[in-house]
Write an enzyme that holds these catalytic residues in place. Structure first.
Site, PDB file in Angstrom:
ATOM      1  N   GLU A  61       4.589 -11.393  -5.691  1.00  5.90           N
ATOM      2  CA  GLU A  61       3.505 -11.581  -6.669  1.00  5.90           C
ATOM      3  C   GLU A  61       3.853 -11.095  -8.062  1.00  5.90           C
ATOM      4  OE1 GLU A  61       3.686  -9.485  -4.216  1.00  5.90           O
ATOM      5  OE2 GLU A  61       2.584  -7.622  -4.527  1.00  5.90           O
ATOM      6  N   LYS A 101     -10.162 -11.429 -16.272  1.00  5.37           N
ATOM      7  CA  LYS A 101     -10.567 -11.720 -17.647  1.00  5.37           C
ATOM      8  C   LYS A 101     -10.117 -13.117 -18.111  1.00  5.37           C
ATOM      9  CE  LYS A 101     -12.448  -9.824 -21.309  1.00  5.37           C
ATOM     10  NZ  LYS A 101     -13.664  -9.008 -21.227  1.00  5.37           N
ATOM     11  N   HIS A 140       8.000  -7.839  -3.324  1.00 12.73           N
ATOM     12  CA  HIS A 140       6.713  -8.270  -3.900  1.00 12.73           C
ATOM     13  C   HIS A 140       6.845  -9.616  -4.600  1.00 12.73           C
ATOM     14  CE1 HIS A 140       4.400  -4.599  -3.211  1.00 12.73           C
ATOM     15  NE2 HIS A 140       5.535  -3.956  -3.396  1.00 12.73           N
ATOM     16  N   ASP A 194     -17.799 -11.390 -21.386  1.00 13.07           N
ATOM     17  CA  ASP A 194     -18.287 -11.420 -20.008  1.00 13.07           C
ATOM     18  C   ASP A 194     -19.785 -11.726 -19.932  1.00 13.07           C
ATOM     19  OD1 ASP A 194     -15.720 -10.629 -19.660  1.00 13.07           O
ATOM     20  OD2 ASP A 194     -16.194  -8.554 -19.145  1.00 13.07           O
ATOM     21  N   SER A 195     -20.568 -10.992 -20.715  1.00 15.70           N
ATOM     22  CA  SER A 195     -22.007 -11.242 -20.608  1.00 15.70           C
ATOM     23  C   SER A 195     -22.348 -12.630 -21.143  1.00 15.70           C
ATOM     24  CB  SER A 195     -22.824 -10.142 -21.295  1.00 15.70           C
ATOM     25  OG  SER A 195     -22.680 -10.190 -22.681  1.00 15.70           O
ATOM     26  N   CYS A 228       5.264  -6.163   1.756  1.00 19.05           N
ATOM     27  CA  CYS A 228       5.610  -4.743   1.666  1.00 19.05           C
ATOM     28  C   CYS A 228       4.907  -3.952   2.784  1.00 19.05           C
ATOM     29  CB  CYS A 228       5.263  -4.214   0.277  1.00 19.05           C
ATOM     30  SG  CYS A 228       6.086  -2.658  -0.050  1.00 19.05           S
ATOM     31  N   TYR A 229       3.931  -3.127   2.471  1.00 19.21           N
ATOM     32  CA  TYR A 229       3.232  -2.398   3.534  1.00 19.21           C
ATOM     33  C   TYR A 229       2.686  -3.381   4.575  1.00 19.21           C
ATOM     34  CZ  TYR A 229      -0.052   0.794   5.836  1.00 19.21           C
ATOM     35  OH  TYR A 229      -0.724   1.559   6.757  1.00 19.21           O
ATOM     36  N   GLY A 278       0.848  -1.189   0.000  1.00 20.67           N
ATOM     37  CA  GLY A 278       0.000   0.000   0.000  1.00 20.67           C
ATOM     38  C   GLY A 278       0.877   1.229   0.000  1.00 20.67           C
TER      39      GLY A 278
END
Ligand code: XMP
Length: 514
Positions: free
Chosen positions: A171, A370, A169, A227-228, A82-83, A55
């Site tokens: 990730e 996505k 990090h 998506d829809s 991190c934060y 953050g």
């Protein structure tokens, strides 16, 4: 649902979604919650582990996002990043302050391989750092298990309480062995079994939807986008003909797209739902007559879309649920996950219809990224052609035609775009480019065809690579491919005598060509 899960607590860092994604890549279900989430609620979720994200704040400043000490006393493993790492140490009695040397970028970290986090990690490993503050003194009971030249406490842990603090990090991909470290936390520390797979997610979601809907009626607006479509299929599988899908064909779709949607969702498709296709092309074309200004076109298309949808919804009458294809990145967080939720209308122009009579919204994809939505689509057997569709703006080709939109121009751009997409796919480039399409410029110029002088339009080809669609670079398409596309377009599409390639990035241009 009693599946094992890891909870990510969001402190507003830029990589938060990535953390969740890495956990799910390790086959453990993961959800993100704001740091403001009540501790009782977190306990009730019975997580196998908790990850505190990075953050932008300094944890020792007044008003900075924080968490209660109790979070570390629940017996649930906690990993601070991190934060999150600084906050863990700060709350538990360590000392965090401004670092004498700010670390940013790829930095070598020396790790202690006896830590559960690092069993299979190299002793010296490249990690991604981005911090101004650092842990000057770790909290009591913690031992240092990683350091760099400038950061004495790059990693600290209290194995007994299963608390781990990592300054860098893991990730992000720049941390070369980051995925291994996260996996080690998930499996070696939290003891997860790794049972979360897309097929179980789909199965569980369908079950949950079925329970929620009961014998209620459900309405879904289909745009033909990924998506829809995925949301609609999930609903169709869950509640069959209690679902009605309304598909508004505004005449601004890509070539054949309307029919492709109908093939999947219509009466000859595999699903037992009520499918209504509204062929509203003429309505849209007449509203757009004489309109040249792009924002005006967007507004008209958005509003008309809603009017058409409302008219259909009125015919259907009151429903219990309205389905939205909202996905995780649409859940706008103002930097703090899930804090302020904005509901995006399915086609995201113009907002939610005003007069549709429904009680509740169902958003079955709101926790997915996505690529996960695509995986869910494939899992449910939706054709690849639909699942791998590129992003397409709600106002459709209306904003890929510069100046006034006419049915003739729509056909020109549809045909040119179709050729472009076909050749890109033939060259095997289709999955490698972020977004690509043809647009119709409003420019006509002199050309020669056979012995005849022509005065016709120029088509612009656009192709960009982008990570987040906020910035983009023009993609380098091999010259032979461009040559082939251009010669096919001028030969096969009437009223086009030039093809241009747009080399501009975003900024200063936008991705769309409007
Ligand atoms: P721009 O042109 O703003 O586009 O650089 C960024 C991305 O957003 C898409 N886009 C839209 N998507 N409704 C959408 O669903 C819209 O009105 C819209 N306008 C632009 C564009 O295709 C690109 O992926």
């Amino acid at each position: 649902m009693n599946q094992e899960k890891i909870i990510v607590i969001d402190f507003g860092g830029q990589y938060n979604q990535l953390v969740a994604r890495r956990v799910r890549e390790a086959n453990v279900y993961c959800e993100i919650y704001s740091y403001r989430t009540d501790i009782e609620k977190i306990k009730a979720m019975n997580p196998k582990g908790i990850i505190l994200t990075g953050g932008p704040n300094s944890c020792y400043e007044e008003g900075a996002p924080t968490c209660s000490r109790e979070l570390f006393e629940m017996g649930v493993p906690v990993l601070g990043l991190c934060y999150g790492a600084q906050l863990m140490n700060h709350v538990l009695g360590g000392h965090v302050c401004k670092a004498p040397v700010r670390e940013y970028g790829k930095i070598e970290v020396t790790v202690d391989k006896s830590s559960k986090l690092f069993g299979d990690v190299s002793e010296k490993t490249i990690c991604w750092m981005s911090h101004n503050d650092y842990i000057e003194k770790q909290a009591p009971g913690f031992r240092i298990t990683g350091y760099t030249a400038d950061c004495p406490v790059a990693v600290a842990e209290c194995e007994e309480k299963k608390l781990y603090a990592i300054q860098y990090h893991p990730e992000v991909l720049h941390t070369q062995e980051g995925s291994k470290m996260l996996r080690n936390f998930i499996y070696e520390v939290c003891g997860c079994e790794g049972t979360w797979k897309m097929d179980t997610f789909v199965e569980n979601s369908i079950k949950a939807i079925r329970e929620k809907v009961g014998d209620g009626k459900v309405l879904c607006a289909l745009s033909g986008g990924v998506d829809s479509s995925v949301a609609a299929v999930m609903l169709a599988k869950a509640v069959g003909d209690q679902l009605t899908c309304v598909f508004v064909d505004h005449g601004l779709l890509r070539k054949n797209e309307g029919d492709e949607v109908e093939e999947v969702f219509g009466p000859n498709g595999p699903y037992n739902l009520n499918f209504i296709r509204v062929n509203a092309q003429e309505r849209f074309y007449s509203k757009l007559k004489g309109v040249e200004e792009p924002e005006r076109k967007r507004k008209i298309i958005g509003e008309e879309f809603i009017r058409v949808f409302e008219e259909e919804a009125k015919k259907i009458g009151a429903v219990d649920f309205l389905v939205q294809g909202t996905i995780y990145p649409d859940v706008v967080e103002s930097g703090l996950g899930g804090e302020s939720v904005v509901i995006k209308s399915h086609h995201n122009v113009g907002g939610l219809p005003d007069y549709v009579d429904f009680k509740e919204i169902i958003e079955p994809l709101r926790d997915l990224f996505k690529d996960e939505v695509r995986k869910a689509g494939l899992e449910m057997g939706i054709p690849e052609k639909l699942v791998f569709r590129q992003p397409f703006p709600g106002p459709g080709l209306g904003i890929r035609i510069i100046g006034e939109v006419t049915p003739e121009k729509v056909q020109i751009v549809q045909d040119a775009d179709y050729i472009y997409r076909e050749e890109i796919a033939k060259a095997g480039l289709d999955r490698g480019i972020g977004q690509y399409f043809a647009a119709l410029t409003n420019m006509r110029s002199v050309g020669v065809m056979g012995d005849e002088r022509t005065y016709d339009y120029a088509i612009a080809l656009r192709a960009v690579n982008t990570i987040d669609f906020m910035t983009a670079e023009a993609a380098e398409i091999p010259w032979e491919v461009l040559g082939k596309v251009s010669s096919r377009i001028v030969n096969e599409v009437k009223h086009v005598n030039r093809v241009l390639y747009d080399c501009t990035g975003k900024p200063p241009a936008t991705i769309e060509f409007e």
